[in-house]
Structures are given as C-alpha cells and as structure tokens.
Write a protein that holds these residues in place. Sequence first.
Motif, PDB file in Angstrom:
ATOM      1  N   THR A   1      32.619  34.986  62.982  1.00  0.00           N
ATOM      2  CA  THR A   1      32.234  34.627  64.348  1.00  0.00           C
ATOM      3  C   THR A   1      33.314  33.595  65.036  1.00  0.00           C
TER       4      THR A   1
ATOM      5  N   ASN B   1      36.485  35.180  65.972  1.00  0.00           N
ATOM      6  CA  ASN B   1      36.121  35.986  67.196  1.00  0.00           C
ATOM      7  C   ASN B   1      35.998  34.974  68.381  1.00  0.00           C
ATOM      8  N   THR B   2      35.331  34.065  68.429  1.00  0.00           N
ATOM      9  CA  THR B   2      35.046  32.960  69.259  1.00  0.00           C
ATOM     10  C   THR B   2      36.646  32.365  69.876  1.00  0.00           C
TER      11      THR B   2
ATOM     12  N   ALA C   1      39.689  34.085  69.257  1.00  0.00           N
ATOM     13  CA  ALA C   1      40.423  34.854  69.904  1.00  0.00           C
ATOM     14  C   ALA C   1      40.062  35.448  71.354  1.00  0.00           C
ATOM     15  N   SER C   2      38.860  35.016  71.646  1.00  0.00           N
ATOM     16  CA  SER C   2      38.424  35.314  73.034  1.00  0.00           C
ATOM     17  C   SER C   2      38.789  34.209  74.069  1.00  0.00           C
ATOM     18  N   ARG C   3      38.895  32.800  73.566  1.00  0.00           N
ATOM     19  CA  ARG C   3      39.588  31.891  74.133  1.00  0.00           C
ATOM     20  C   ARG C   3      40.928  31.987  74.344  1.00  0.00           C
TER      21      ARG C   3
ATOM     22  N   SER D   1      42.633  34.707  74.345  1.00  0.00           N
ATOM     23  CA  SER D   1      43.068  35.894  75.220  1.00  0.00           C
ATOM     24  C   SER D   1      42.585  35.418  77.063  1.00  0.00           C
ATOM     25  N   VAL D   2      41.663  34.429  76.834  1.00  0.00           N
ATOM     26  CA  VAL D   2      41.487  33.715  78.210  1.00  0.00           C
ATOM     27  C   VAL D   2      42.514  32.924  78.700  1.00  0.00           C
TER      28      VAL D   2
ATOM     29  N   GLU E   1      45.889  35.077  79.598  1.00  0.00           N
ATOM     30  CA  GLU E   1      45.666  35.824  80.884  1.00  0.00           C
ATOM     31  C   GLU E   1      45.786  34.837  82.248  1.00  0.00           C
TER      32      GLU E   1
END
Length: 278
Positions: free
Chosen positions: A60, A63-64, A66-68, A70-71, A74
């Motif tokens: 978990t 995953n959190t 990795a999402s940060r 990726s943002v 971008e």
Amino acid sequence: SRSTMPLVTRNIEPRHLCRQTLPSVRSELECMTNITLANVIRQLGSLSKFAEDIFGELFTQANTFASRVSVLVERVDRLQVKVTQLDPKEEEVSLQGINTRKAFKSSTTQDQKLFDRDSLPVPVLETYRTCNTPPPLNILSPYRDDGKEALKFYTDPSYFFDLWKEKMLQDTKDIMKEKRKHRKEKKENPNRGNVNPRKIKTRKEEWEKLKMGQEFVESKDKHGPAGYPSNMVYQNGSIGSNESMDMNCYPPPPQTDSIVPPPPSFPDDSLPPPPLEF
C-alpha cells in the motif's frame, strides 16, 4: 536515557509451546510431543498471517509513493515543455506585467486526522479490541460535588493532551512576562544601550589636517591636545598626571650649595633725578 513504553503491534501466539496441563493418558511423552508440534504449527500460521499483513502495508505504501511520483513526473514534463517554448528574445515581459500577475500558490492539501481511530493499523486495532472495557464509573459522576467525571480517575485518554496544553500555556505566559520585564527596564533606563562610540578617523580628517601645512600637523602631534606634551596623552585621549611624567623632561632643581650671585650694583650717576618740588 529516558525509558519509553514499547508498543507491540504484533504478537505471535502461542508464546509458550509446552506449558500446558497434560490430560490423563498412558503415554505422557507422546502427548507432550503432539502438543508441542501443534503449537509450533499455530506459531507458523500466526507468523504467516503477520507476514502477509506486513507485506500488504508495504504494498500500500509503495503504491501511494508510485502514484505521487507519477504525478510529479507529469508536472515536470509539462514544465519542461513550457520552458522550452519560452523565448526571451521574442516575448518581452514588462515590469508592470510582472506586478499584475498572480503569485504562485500551491494547491497541495495537508494531511489531517493522522491519529484518528480509523487510521490505526490493523494489528493495533485488533489489540485494542481485545482489551477489557473500563468499569461503568460514570454512574457515580452525578454524586460528585466537584463536578468531575468519575471515570477520569480510572482512565483519562485526554490526560497527555491536557498536560501538553498546560505546558504550552505556561511557556507563553513566561515569554509574555519576560517581554513585559524588558519593556519596563527599557522605559526606566532609556539610555541604557546608548554608549558613546569611539570616533573613527577618516581620510577626510587627515586631509583637513594637512591643509594647513605639514609643520602644524607635526607640532600638534608632538605636543598633543590642548598643548600638553605627547607623553602625557594616552591613546584614549585622557591626560596623565604629573606623577606619571618622566622627570627628565623638567630642569633639575637648584642646588643649595651653589653660590647665589649678588644683585647688580648701579652707580649713583645712573640714578634718575628726584622729582621737582612745586
């Protein structure tokens, strides 16, 4: 060092493998062996459960993260494209345009309620649920004369928060008291910090001295301020006493054995005539 209470999040059960009462059987050794093997299997099951829980939390968090990331990637890509499209030779931004633009404001939201009941890890929540409930002492609160809750004498979850709040309020009072004390001292002694600084010699003053001539500057430096000898003037500008002067700068006192010359004699012819009588 300060001792802290450890918080055990996961307990592998059973802790003791062989501490059990044996039933009435013919082979006690065989019974104890079977009990020990069964407890070992139960420990392995508990360990696998906690291992799955640990790896689930790591998944978990990863995953959190990795999402940060990726943002963030971008945002960096968009910024890189925008920077490469800017041409300072073609787009001239005036000072008025810079002042009229809105300042950058971050849109990130701060995390809140980090220590809420819903944010407890699963092992801690399970340990909390296994605890015994406190006795119903609140039924005695209406009979108290001081108005305090009777249950808080047994358990008080807000004790540490109240202690921290009391300490912070006391620190604030001490700071305000110290400020009032300094303000009062400043009113009583307004010139306390005003010290006459030493005058700094500048190049302009040196040229002003040389304007009248080098001989005046040398004579002034030789005699010192106000005509005093230079050996009586210290570096801070004070004048020394007569006792501190060198005795060689004065003429020697007259000797008592020396012969005092007689006063000069005038002849009678050299005297002026007496005044005429009228």
